[in-house]
Design a protein around this motif. Structure first.
Motif, mmCIF file in Angstrom:
data_model
loop_
_atom_site.group_PDB
_atom_site.id
_atom_site.type_symbol
_atom_site.label_atom_id
_atom_site.label_comp_id
_atom_site.label_asym_id
_atom_site.label_seq_id
_atom_site.Cartn_x
_atom_site.Cartn_y
_atom_site.Cartn_z
ATOM 1 N N ARG A 28 9.721 15.498 -1.840
ATOM 2 C CA ARG A 28 8.585 14.768 -2.413
ATOM 3 C C ARG A 28 8.709 14.543 -3.919
ATOM 4 N NH1 ARG A 28 3.685 17.743 0.984
ATOM 5 N NH2 ARG A 28 4.336 16.966 3.032
ATOM 6 N N ALA A 30 10.190 12.306 -5.380
ATOM 7 C CA ALA A 30 10.111 10.869 -5.670
ATOM 8 C C ALA A 30 8.712 10.461 -6.112
ATOM 9 C CB ALA A 30 10.522 10.064 -4.442
ATOM 10 N N LEU A 31 7.720 11.290 -5.823
ATOM 11 C CA LEU A 31 6.347 10.985 -6.236
ATOM 12 C C LEU A 31 6.209 10.913 -7.756
ATOM 13 C CD1 LEU A 31 4.282 13.193 -3.758
ATOM 14 C CD2 LEU A 31 4.330 10.695 -3.852
ATOM 15 N N ARG A 38 2.325 3.665 -11.102
ATOM 16 C CA ARG A 38 1.824 3.552 -9.734
ATOM 17 C C ARG A 38 0.369 4.007 -9.623
ATOM 18 N NH1 ARG A 38 7.687 5.509 -7.534
ATOM 19 N NH2 ARG A 38 8.337 3.528 -6.593
ATOM 20 N N SER A 67 -0.940 -1.589 0.090
ATOM 21 C CA SER A 67 0.312 -1.800 -0.637
ATOM 22 C C SER A 67 0.421 -3.235 -1.127
ATOM 23 C CB SER A 67 1.496 -1.464 0.272
ATOM 24 O OG SER A 67 2.717 -1.789 -0.345
ATOM 25 N N VAL A 72 2.099 -1.180 -4.899
ATOM 26 C CA VAL A 72 2.813 0.095 -4.760
ATOM 27 C C VAL A 72 3.445 0.140 -3.369
ATOM 28 C CG1 VAL A 72 2.597 2.612 -4.723
ATOM 29 C CG2 VAL A 72 1.242 1.256 -6.339
ATOM 30 N N GLU A 73 4.693 0.537 -3.307
ATOM 31 C CA GLU A 73 5.443 0.520 -2.053
ATOM 32 C C GLU A 73 4.765 1.369 -0.977
ATOM 33 O OE1 GLU A 73 6.374 1.564 -4.937
ATOM 34 O OE2 GLU A 73 8.253 0.666 -5.617
ATOM 35 N N GLU A 75 6.092 3.130 1.318
ATOM 36 C CA GLU A 75 6.783 4.418 1.458
ATOM 37 C C GLU A 75 6.235 5.424 0.454
ATOM 38 O OE1 GLU A 75 9.251 1.104 2.920
ATOM 39 O OE2 GLU A 75 8.301 1.500 0.964
ATOM 40 N N TYR A 76 5.980 4.949 -0.752
ATOM 41 C CA TYR A 76 5.418 5.827 -1.785
ATOM 42 C C TYR A 76 4.008 6.254 -1.407
ATOM 43 C CZ TYR A 76 4.084 7.668 -6.352
ATOM 44 O OH TYR A 76 3.658 8.496 -7.375
#
Length: 224
Positions: A28, A30-31, A38, A67, A72-73, A75-76
């Motif tokens: 996680r 990547a958050l 974001r 999204s 914001v993606e 996946e995110y």
């Protein structure tokens, strides 16, 4: 009030600050990439707190729609939702709590009070606990111990053994954990582990920090 977090009380900006400082699982991390950008995009959609964000992301279709609106993606957003949901403790069976009065656990189970959440709700007040003692023939000390362990089980990441260890430190309620110095809790938990040899593989200062921070986000509902 309630067993779990009140997400209405956790403002988006406060959670951004918390997430920025938190030690995340490798899956996680990547958050934290472009986190300010974001979160700004999310807040521009009128999202003020985590309750509103969870509602906006309540299904795959809603994630896709949100999204598209905020940029914001997906996946995110899904990863963020998983992280937010991990803040909520899962109720556990009273019988998995170490070193409790299993006669009391059995009597409570026959009344349908077999989880930490059920006992949290059934034992909120002194009057409710008095009625349980009289009705079921449970020792008051045993019931109070189970209620306190159920209270501690509301802390995310605190499993059955961890709840027992925190209880044995004397910092035995959510309210006490919330008002405790993180270093003091860590030292006391270490001492308990050395004395009683409970099976916790590794206890780090960050674990005690998480417990204290999580406790401060909970409400202090039980009347002791």
């Amino acid at each position: 009030m309630g067993y779990t977090l009140d997400y209405d009380r956790i403002e988006l900006g406060h959670y951004l600050e918390q997430l920025t400082k938190e030690e995340l699982l490798p899956s996680r991390t990547a958050l934290k990439k472009q986190i300010n950008k974001r979160f700004t995009a999310i807040s521009r959609q009128g999202i003020r707190n985590l309750s509103e964000l969870r509602s906006a992301l309540r299904s795959k279709a809603h994630v896709s729609e949100f999204s598209s609106e905020c940029g914001v993606e997906p996946e995110y957003l899904c990863l963020l939702l998983n992280q937010i949901n991990s803040m909520e403790a899962t109720p556990m069976q009273l019988g998995v709590l170490p070193d409790v009065d299993f006669d009391a656990v059995s009597k409570l189970a026959k009344e349908g009070v077999d989880t930490t959440r059920a006992l949290f709700e059934a034992g909120l007040t002194r009057e409710k606990r008095k009625n349980l003692v009289q009705h079921l023939g449970i020792k008051p000390k045993s019931l109070l111990e189970l209620v306190k362990l159920s209270d501690l089980s509301r802390i995310p990441w605190a499993g059955a053994v961890c709840c027992r260890v925190i209880y044995e430190t004397g910092i035995d309620t959510v309210a006490k954990v919330a008002s405790t110095n993180e270093d003091l809790l860590y030292l006391r938990m270490q001492y308990v582990l050395k004395q009683l040899a409970y099976p916790i593989k590794r206890l780090r200062p960050v674990d005690a920090q998480r417990c204290v921070k999580a406790a401060r986000q909970l409400t202090f509902d039980i009347q002791y």
